[in-house]
Design an enzyme around this catalytic site. Structure first.
Site, PDB file in Angstrom:
ATOM      1  N   ASP A  64       0.852  -1.175   0.000  1.00  0.00           N
ATOM      2  CA  ASP A  64       0.000   0.000   0.000  1.00  0.00           C
ATOM      3  C   ASP A  64       0.897   1.237   0.000  1.00  0.00           C
ATOM      4  O   ASP A  64       2.113   1.124   0.159  1.00  0.00           O
ATOM      5  CB  ASP A  64      -0.985  -0.002   1.173  1.00  0.00           C
ATOM      6  CG  ASP A  64      -0.335  -0.040   2.545  1.00  0.00           C
ATOM      7  OD1 ASP A  64       0.893  -0.261   2.622  1.00  0.00           O
ATOM      8  OD2 ASP A  64      -1.046   0.142   3.545  1.00  0.00           O
ATOM      9  N   TYR A  66       3.066   4.691   0.712  1.00  0.00           N
ATOM     10  CA  TYR A  66       3.803   5.244   1.859  1.00  0.00           C
ATOM     11  C   TYR A  66       2.830   6.067   2.694  1.00  0.00           C
ATOM     12  O   TYR A  66       1.948   6.745   2.158  1.00  0.00           O
ATOM     13  CB  TYR A  66       4.953   6.125   1.384  1.00  0.00           C
ATOM     14  CG  TYR A  66       6.019   5.392   0.600  1.00  0.00           C
ATOM     15  CD1 TYR A  66       6.694   4.298   1.144  1.00  0.00           C
ATOM     16  CD2 TYR A  66       6.379   5.807  -0.677  1.00  0.00           C
ATOM     17  CE1 TYR A  66       7.684   3.636   0.435  1.00  0.00           C
ATOM     18  CE2 TYR A  66       7.377   5.154  -1.398  1.00  0.00           C
ATOM     19  CZ  TYR A  66       8.030   4.071  -0.835  1.00  0.00           C
ATOM     20  OH  TYR A  66       9.012   3.423  -1.537  1.00  0.00           O
ATOM     21  N   PHE A  77       6.179   2.410  -4.665  1.00  0.00           N
ATOM     22  CA  PHE A  77       7.600   2.521  -4.322  1.00  0.00           C
ATOM     23  C   PHE A  77       8.200   3.896  -4.623  1.00  0.00           C
ATOM     24  O   PHE A  77       9.279   4.226  -4.129  1.00  0.00           O
ATOM     25  CB  PHE A  77       8.436   1.431  -5.019  1.00  0.00           C
ATOM     26  CG  PHE A  77       8.161   0.049  -4.527  1.00  0.00           C
ATOM     27  CD1 PHE A  77       8.620  -0.375  -3.291  1.00  0.00           C
ATOM     28  CD2 PHE A  77       7.411  -0.841  -5.283  1.00  0.00           C
ATOM     29  CE1 PHE A  77       8.350  -1.655  -2.814  1.00  0.00           C
ATOM     30  CE2 PHE A  77       7.133  -2.129  -4.823  1.00  0.00           C
ATOM     31  CZ  PHE A  77       7.609  -2.529  -3.595  1.00  0.00           C
ATOM     32  N   HIS A 186       9.966  -9.172  -0.182  1.00  0.00           N
ATOM     33  CA  HIS A 186       9.839  -7.720  -0.271  1.00  0.00           C
ATOM     34  C   HIS A 186      11.204  -7.060  -0.060  1.00  0.00           C
ATOM     35  O   HIS A 186      12.030  -7.570   0.702  1.00  0.00           O
ATOM     36  CB  HIS A 186       8.849  -7.232   0.795  1.00  0.00           C
ATOM     37  CG  HIS A 186       8.354  -5.852   0.584  1.00  0.00           C
ATOM     38  ND1 HIS A 186       9.045  -4.733   1.002  1.00  0.00           N
ATOM     39  CD2 HIS A 186       7.227  -5.392  -0.020  1.00  0.00           C
ATOM     40  CE1 HIS A 186       8.358  -3.656   0.683  1.00  0.00           C
ATOM     41  NE2 HIS A 186       7.251  -4.013   0.056  1.00  0.00           N
TER      42      HIS A 186
END
Length: 222
Positions: A64, A66, A77, A186
């Site tokens: 989701d 930041y 990202f 991740h």
């Protein structure tokens, strides 16, 4: 009705009228009125406005947005120019440098990737300030499942990067044999050393694009 301004409008018009999306939209409207929600409402579909399905070469799926002020802007990202790079993004740049030799950039803004065909999408498109996963289970996952199906249905060869458990859950939606799926943990500092570093997804994806007569991504150009 959501207006994106390109071919996504026709592809998603039925999705925007479904009951789950109407409930999601009402929930989001209330959240933006009463809380600090990121990204800004007019940036929720930023990546869709930059990149149509027919131009997608790489799909990178995040969790989701930041959740701190000034960071999220509708591309997974990526952060706005001038904003400090979050740890996960720093690790992505480290892997790119090790994999293909790009120097780590000063900025964390990934608009240059998007313009080349890198579709940067989160499984949820919004989040409350300082509360990661706060909009999980509200309907975004149903919506982004459909987005992945639509991208998968397009026969132009492309590569899906599935990083982390949330992204890897989308694996069952990618059925088209024309596409390559690359999976690992991740890039978060909590897991990057368990397989993200050394995954070489950037060179592998370019090799696949080249093999399938599609222009490679210049990962150094952001």
């Amino acid at each position: 009705m959501i207006h994106i301004g390109n071919s996504w409008d026709n592809l998603l018009k039925n999705e925007f009228t479904k009951e789950y999306y109407q409930k999601l939209n009402n929930f989001i409207d209330e959240e933006y009125i009463n809380k600090n929600i990121y990204p800004q409402k007019d940036q929720l579909f930023s990546i869709f406005r930059v990149l149509q399905v027919e131009d997608i070469k790489i799909v990178i799926i995040g969790q989701d947005p930041y959740h701190q002020p000034g960071q999220a802007h509708g591309m997974a990202f990526s952060v706005m120019p001038g904003v400090k790079k979050p740890p996960s993004l720093v690790n992505i740049f480290k892997e790119i440098k090790e994999d293909i030799g790009c120097e780590i950039p000063d900025t964390g803004y990934l608009g240059g990737w998007a313009k080349q065909g890198v579709f940067l999408i989160n499984t949820c498109l919004s989040v409350e300030e300082s509360k990661p996963n706060s909009h999980k289970g509200k309907g975004w996952e149903i919506f982004t499942d459909e987005v992945i199906r639509l991208i998968d249905a397009d026969d132009r060869p492309k590569v899906f990067f599935l990083w982390g458990n949330d992204a890897r859950k989308k694996r069952t939606l990618i059925l088209n044999e024309k596409h390559l799926v690359l999976e690992t943990v991740h890039p978060s500092p909590l897991s990057a050393y368990n397989g993200f570093f050394g995954c070489k997804h950037f060179s592998k994806s370019n090799a696949y694009l080249k093999e399938n007569m599609r222009e490679e991504i210049d990962w150094c150009k952001i």
